[in-house]
Write an enzyme that holds these catalytic residues in place. Structure first.
Site, short mmCIF file in Angstrom:
data_model
loop_
_atom_site.label_atom_id
_atom_site.label_comp_id
_atom_site.label_asym_id
_atom_site.label_seq_id
_atom_site.Cartn_x
_atom_site.Cartn_y
_atom_site.Cartn_z
N ALA A 19 45.79 12.19 -36.48
CA ALA A 19 46.13 11.25 -35.40
C ALA A 19 46.16 11.99 -34.07
O ALA A 19 45.81 13.16 -34.00
CB ALA A 19 47.50 10.62 -35.69
N ASN A 20 46.55 11.31 -33.00
CA ASN A 20 46.72 11.97 -31.70
C ASN A 20 47.90 11.32 -30.99
O ASN A 20 48.56 10.43 -31.52
CB ASN A 20 45.43 11.91 -30.89
CG ASN A 20 45.01 10.49 -30.60
OD1 ASN A 20 45.68 9.77 -29.87
ND2 ASN A 20 43.90 10.05 -31.20
N HIS A 21 48.16 11.75 -29.77
CA HIS A 21 49.40 11.35 -29.09
C HIS A 21 49.31 10.03 -28.33
O HIS A 21 50.26 9.65 -27.64
CB HIS A 21 49.82 12.44 -28.09
CG HIS A 21 50.22 13.72 -28.75
ND1 HIS A 21 51.24 13.79 -29.66
CD2 HIS A 21 49.72 14.97 -28.65
CE1 HIS A 21 51.36 15.04 -30.08
NE2 HIS A 21 50.44 15.77 -29.48
N SER A 22 48.21 9.33 -28.40
CA SER A 22 48.09 8.11 -27.60
C SER A 22 49.10 7.05 -28.06
O SER A 22 49.19 6.73 -29.25
CB SER A 22 46.67 7.54 -27.70
OG SER A 22 46.63 6.29 -27.06
N ALA A 65 42.13 6.72 -27.51
CA ALA A 65 41.79 8.10 -27.86
C ALA A 65 41.26 8.04 -29.29
O ALA A 65 42.00 7.81 -30.24
CB ALA A 65 43.01 8.98 -27.77
#
Ligand code: PMT
Length: 398
Positions: A211-214, A278
């Protein structure tokens, strides 16, 4: 940019439902947003709350009676009707809905509604059986037929104990409805805008994801800004904790491949695609069916395959494409090469190392680059305002 509700003259009709306590919060949020709020209460609403409650919040006189000598309406009975940019009745009882549908003007609220040319929003609140009643349904249809916006009701637990349809919409939805109604003849009226938001998640096994921080905040704020200018808006949303905004179609997806399929379908009849999401560039070549156990090994290698470049692969004729480039170095060079490689009209170069900018926060700092070599550096702004600035450019391109 000021709050989209500021300086608007809003007439708030409050009728005799237990849900009228929620109208206090609405009046408060509208006043905080800089709107001029005229509250008109029916006599039945005064059984639940006093005019003083609303007067204390709006700092304005509250009207309860056309013939009250203290009231503005006793001198000019259509004063509020003419002043209002919009009238919202929240909560609206079955009785008041019936009176509006049939053109009655037997109290201050219905008189104002009959005399106004402003858009009218009615937010029903009543018991489920009352709402389902054929007469109420017919009256609600009549309101829609005459161009009134009927907002809600929501389903859930009702004051009677019944579970069903009849709950007044919550304040954020009522505010969203007001913003959409006030902006419905805006410069994006008749346009369809598709926005991607959030960070995609690529499953490794049933428990773990890449995953990512968006947070989705940038995409959702942009979508709301488009709605507030009259556009019909769809968000293709990777997982986020944000509530669905009023009046916007939200299509929930998890992976980049899901997002790609949903965006292709949504963009077929759209005027613009704005990709604030993202998207994971890589995904595990296959997700394990069962949870991967720790075992004895100290390392774990996961084989990754490249995800498709979604925005580069969407090419409908006359679709305007806007991307974001979240960068931690070489901001302008990286953003410009992404814009050209992906055939975008515009890209928002997003320096995620700058204070108050990028993931998770409510503000952002971007530089807009266009394919003609144009460059506009925006100051730190709310994500809503960044969205508005992008939409100014999109509107110009249309
Ligand atoms: O959601 P928030 O917490 O509010 O954070 C906002 C944000 C930082 C996520 C947002 O402002 C932002 O910068 N979004 C783009 C982030 C990004 O991943 O950019 P990129 O440089 O990897 O991709 C460039 C463009 O191509 C983007 O529009 C992206 O959506 C798109 N893309 C990327 C990869 C891929 N496989 N397909 C794509 O379409």
């Amino acid at each position: 940019m000021p709050n989209p509700l500021s300086n608007h003259k809003i007439a708030l009709g409050v009728t005799g439902s237990i849900a009228c306590y929620k109208a206090v919060d609405l009046a408060s949020k509208l006043t905080q947003a800089g709107a001029l709020v005229d509250v008109i209460m029916t006599h039945e609403a005064c059984q639940f709350l006093t005019p003083l409650t609303f007067q204390s919040i709006t700092h304005r006189p509250v009207v309860t009676d056309v013939f009250d000598p203290q009231s503005e309406l006793s001198i000019d009975h259509v004063a509020i009707a003419e002043r209002a940019d919009v009238i919202i009745v929240a909560p609206a009882t079955a009785n008041t809905i019936a009176k509006i549908a049939h053109g009655f003007a037997d109290d201050a609220l219905t008189t104002t509604i009959l005399a106004t040319q402003a858009p009218l929003i009615v937010a029903p609140a009543m018991d489920a059986h009352m709402y389902d009643n054929a007469t109420t349904q017919r009256n609600v249809s009549m309101l829609k037929d005459i161009g009134c916006v009927v907002a809600g009701p929501a389903s859930g637990r009702l004051a009677s104990g019944l579970i069903g349809k009849g709950r007044l919409l919550e304040t954020p939805d009522l505010l969203g409805c007001l913003r959409q109604t006030l902006g419905r003849n805006g410069d994006l009226d008749g346009r369809k805008i598709v926005v991607s938001a959030g960070g995609t998640q690529e499953p490794i096994d049933p428990v773990r994801v890449i995953a990512n921080h968006s947070s989705g905040k940038m995409g959702y704020a942009l979508a709301e800004a488009a709605r507030d200018r009259g556009a019909s808006v769809s968000i293709v949303s990777a997982p986020t904790a944000l509530p669905n905004p009023f009046g916007i179609k939200v299509i929930s997806v998890q992976t980049a491949l899901h997002m790609q399929a949903a965006l292709h379908a949504e963009c077929a009849d759209a005027d613009a695609l704005i990709m604030a999401a993202a998207v994971a560039d890589w995904r595990p070549s296959s997700a394990a069916e069962q949870k991967v156990k720790k075992g004895d090994s100290d390392t774990w290698e996961i084989n990754l395959v490249k995800n498709p470049d979604i925005i580069a692969g969407i090419s409908y004729e006359s679709l305007i494409k806007v991307g974001f480039a979240a960068e931690s170095e070489d901001l302008l060079q990286n953003a410009e090469s992404k814009m050209l490689r992906k055939s975008l009209h515009l890209i928002a170069a997003n320096d995620i190392t700058a204070e108050g900018s990028g993931f998770g926060v409510d503000t952002n700092r971007v530089i807009l680059l266009d394919r003609n070599g144009g460059k506009e550096e925006l100051p730190l702004m709310s994500k809503y305002d960044v969205g508005s600035a992008i939409l100014d450019r999109v509107s110009g391109l249309m």
